[in-house]
Design an enzyme around this catalytic site. Sequence first.
Site, PDB file in Angstrom:
ATOM      1  N   MET A   6     -32.096  17.545  26.586  1.00 14.39           N
ATOM      2  CA  MET A   6     -32.755  18.234  25.477  1.00 14.39           C
ATOM      3  C   MET A   6     -32.065  18.006  24.141  1.00 14.39           C
ATOM      4  SD  MET A   6     -34.116  21.902  26.898  1.00 14.39           S
ATOM      5  CE  MET A   6     -35.041  22.177  25.383  1.00 14.39           C
ATOM      6  N   GLU A  60     -38.793  15.014  27.546  1.00 18.00           N
ATOM      7  CA  GLU A  60     -37.783  14.825  28.590  1.00 18.00           C
ATOM      8  C   GLU A  60     -37.420  16.154  29.227  1.00 18.00           C
ATOM      9  OE1 GLU A  60     -34.574  12.226  28.218  1.00 18.00           O
ATOM     10  OE2 GLU A  60     -35.600  10.786  26.921  1.00 18.00           O
ATOM     11  N   GLU A  61     -37.393  17.214  28.411  1.00 19.21           N
ATOM     12  CA  GLU A  61     -37.126  18.544  28.967  1.00 19.21           C
ATOM     13  C   GLU A  61     -38.224  18.949  29.929  1.00 19.21           C
ATOM     14  OE1 GLU A  61     -37.449  22.969  29.160  1.00 19.21           O
ATOM     15  OE2 GLU A  61     -38.868  21.501  28.401  1.00 19.21           O
ATOM     16  N   ARG A  62     -39.467  18.611  29.568  1.00 20.82           N
ATOM     17  CA  ARG A  62     -40.585  18.974  30.437  1.00 20.82           C
ATOM     18  C   ARG A  62     -40.494  18.244  31.773  1.00 20.82           C
ATOM     19  NH1 ARG A  62     -44.309  18.910  25.125  1.00 20.82           N
ATOM     20  NH2 ARG A  62     -44.349  21.168  24.792  1.00 20.82           N
ATOM     21  N   GLY A 119     -37.612  19.657  33.729  1.00 19.76           N
ATOM     22  CA  GLY A 119     -37.938  20.956  34.306  1.00 19.76           C
ATOM     23  C   GLY A 119     -38.880  20.840  35.482  1.00 19.76           C
TER      24      GLY A 119
END
Length: 360
Positions: free
Chosen positions: A121, A269-271, A274
């Site tokens: 992130m 990228e965080e999605r 996750g």
Amino acid sequence: MALRGCGRWALRASALRGGGSGRRHRGHGTDTPQHGALRAALRKIIDREINPFVDKWEEEGQFPAHKVFKTLGQAGFLGVDKPTEYGGMGLDFSYNIAVAEELGSIRCGGIPMAIGVQAGMATPALTRFGSDELRKQFLAPTIAGDFVACLGISEAGAGSDVANIKTTAVKKGDEYVINGGKMWTTSGCQADWMCLLANTSEGPPHRNKSLICLPMDLHGIHIAKKIDKLGMRSSDTAQIFFEDVRVPCKNLIGEEGMGFTYQMLQFQEERLWGVATALYVEGNDVTKFASMAKLKAGRLAREVTDSCLQFWGGMGFTSEVLVSRFYSKWSDSALCSPVCLSALFTLPWMAELWDRVHQK
């Protein structure tokens, strides 16, 4: 420390032999022997260095980020897909997904979330758009685990609505002078630097923002408090204020005014981290699918943990049953991350932002 026989370069060599650098073999997903070797090495660290201490860290409300990140960094897990010249393994994003999936074996939600901020992130925009000098100063020590990174996006009046942030960075000479504040900052109490989104001009809200590498030891940075949360307790979450904080203009990531676009791309990228699913396909933009997956996976995780909690009845609401920790983890995930809610609103125009970057 890196585990004997499965250090970062041994893992990278194994991945390269399996075609894990640059191009992926379609259909392999994250179930190849090379991905398996990466998972096994990470699982050993989790079993030895993290899980035995999770209950203590949850009770204390904070895990020792520098210690844990140094262990992960020396083994290569904080830069799996980052360039080798800055200490990364240089593998493709499918290996990041394998790491994210294995982090699910940690017996809490806060530590995987903090690792996600560190690896997926706070650093993607710096990796892609930052100058060589910035990457040496901030990216390399973050990958090594010497620095703890945090992300400064959400504010008291702007969580999901990123365009509405009020923090300013006004250029004066060769410096930016920063005023404002950030809320819900994961690892904010322990961070060495922040990837900060701030308004750098008076223009339209989607074109007046910039990302800046902000050292957290500068005069005028005040950590107001560590927020006491229902879940994710081992991950410290801070409220931070900036009062005439001066930072060199050279700390700007990429172009001035492109920060909103960079951050929306960084959120992808965080999605994927996750969701921890193999949506990545060679050569294709998965912006829309990453947003959809984040929303779907978040809802499904809350439904499943709620059903498990109901199965336990009253005991499910006690700390003696592990399911209560995962229930609070996934209940918090939609609230702590602006990305989960913003996924509802960003789908229609994310492709336009992607086109803007490529037109540059």
